[in-house]
Scaffold this motif. Structure first.
Motif, short mmCIF file in Angstrom:
data_model
loop_
_atom_site.label_atom_id
_atom_site.label_comp_id
_atom_site.label_asym_id
_atom_site.label_seq_id
_atom_site.Cartn_x
_atom_site.Cartn_y
_atom_site.Cartn_z
N ALA A 47 0.83 -1.20 0.00
CA ALA A 47 0.00 0.00 0.00
C ALA A 47 0.87 1.26 0.00
CB ALA A 47 -0.92 0.00 1.21
N LYS A 48 2.03 1.16 0.59
CA LYS A 48 2.93 2.32 0.70
C LYS A 48 4.23 2.00 -0.04
CE LYS A 48 1.15 3.20 5.29
NZ LYS A 48 1.50 3.27 6.71
N ASN A 49 4.14 1.73 -1.31
CA ASN A 49 5.28 1.25 -2.07
C ASN A 49 6.18 2.38 -2.56
OD1 ASN A 49 6.92 -0.66 -3.16
ND2 ASN A 49 5.67 -1.07 -4.93
N ALA A 50 6.55 3.27 -1.67
CA ALA A 50 7.42 4.38 -2.04
C ALA A 50 8.87 3.99 -1.76
CB ALA A 50 7.05 5.61 -1.23
N PRO A 51 9.79 4.48 -2.57
CA PRO A 51 11.20 4.17 -2.29
C PRO A 51 11.66 4.90 -1.02
CG PRO A 51 11.01 5.73 -4.10
CD PRO A 51 9.61 5.30 -3.75
N PRO A 52 12.72 4.43 -0.38
CA PRO A 52 13.23 5.12 0.81
C PRO A 52 13.64 6.54 0.47
CG PRO A 52 14.29 2.97 0.53
CD PRO A 52 13.47 3.23 -0.69
N THR A 78 14.43 6.98 5.41
CA THR A 78 13.13 6.71 5.99
C THR A 78 12.26 6.09 4.91
OG1 THR A 78 11.25 7.65 7.17
CG2 THR A 78 12.25 9.04 5.50
N SER A 79 11.36 5.22 5.33
CA SER A 79 10.47 4.56 4.38
C SER A 79 9.16 4.21 5.06
CB SER A 79 11.12 3.28 3.85
OG SER A 79 10.20 2.58 3.05
N PRO A 80 8.04 4.40 4.38
CA PRO A 80 6.77 3.99 4.97
C PRO A 80 6.64 2.48 5.09
CG PRO A 80 6.45 4.77 2.72
CD PRO A 80 7.88 5.03 3.08
N ARG A 81 7.55 1.73 4.44
CA ARG A 81 7.51 0.28 4.53
C ARG A 81 8.07 -0.25 5.85
NH1 ARG A 81 10.10 -1.59 -1.04
NH2 ARG A 81 10.44 0.56 -1.55
N CYS A 82 8.86 0.56 6.55
CA CYS A 82 9.44 0.12 7.82
C CYS A 82 8.45 0.39 8.95
CB CYS A 82 10.73 0.87 8.10
SG CYS A 82 12.03 0.52 6.93
N PRO A 83 8.31 -0.57 9.86
CA PRO A 83 7.42 -0.32 10.99
C PRO A 83 8.01 0.78 11.88
CG PRO A 83 8.63 -2.37 11.28
CD PRO A 83 8.95 -1.87 9.91
#
Length: 99
Positions: A47-52, A78-83
């Motif tokens: 859902a948040k497949n943005a690059p770091p 920073t990345s939206p993929r990281c908790p």
């Protein structure tokens, strides 16, 4: 794989083998929970497949190396993929919270 990571992996496999042998129901419950967590993380990352994105850079100068002194630069992203970071008690860690 570095020796410390290899030792950690062997410990983890040993734990899982012991759990499966001594407590099959506990092993099944543990693995199902880990699968749920992995699916949740996978869905969130899709859902948040943005690059770091770059966050900041830290530089340091190493003294007394075999090559004299040399600079090291660490890029933090920073990345939206990281908790989000959490404290040991499970509460949310702020930007200045030691982890």
């Amino acid at each position: 794989m570095d020796p410390k990571s290899q030792q950690h992996a062997q410990h983890l496999w040993g734990f899982l083998d012991d759990l499966a042998e001594k407590d099959p129901a506990g092993y099944k419950k543990f693995m199902e929970e880990k699968m749920r967590e992995a699916k949740k993380f996978s869905k969130a990352s899709k859902a948040k497949n943005a690059p770091p994105r770059p966050k900041y850079v830290v530089s340091s100068k190493l003294q007394g190396t075999s090559q004299g002194s040399r600079s090291i630069y660490m890029n933090f992203m920073t990345s939206p993929r990281c908790p989000e970071l959490q404290k040991k008690d499970g509460s949310k860690a702020g930007p200045r919270t030691p982890i």
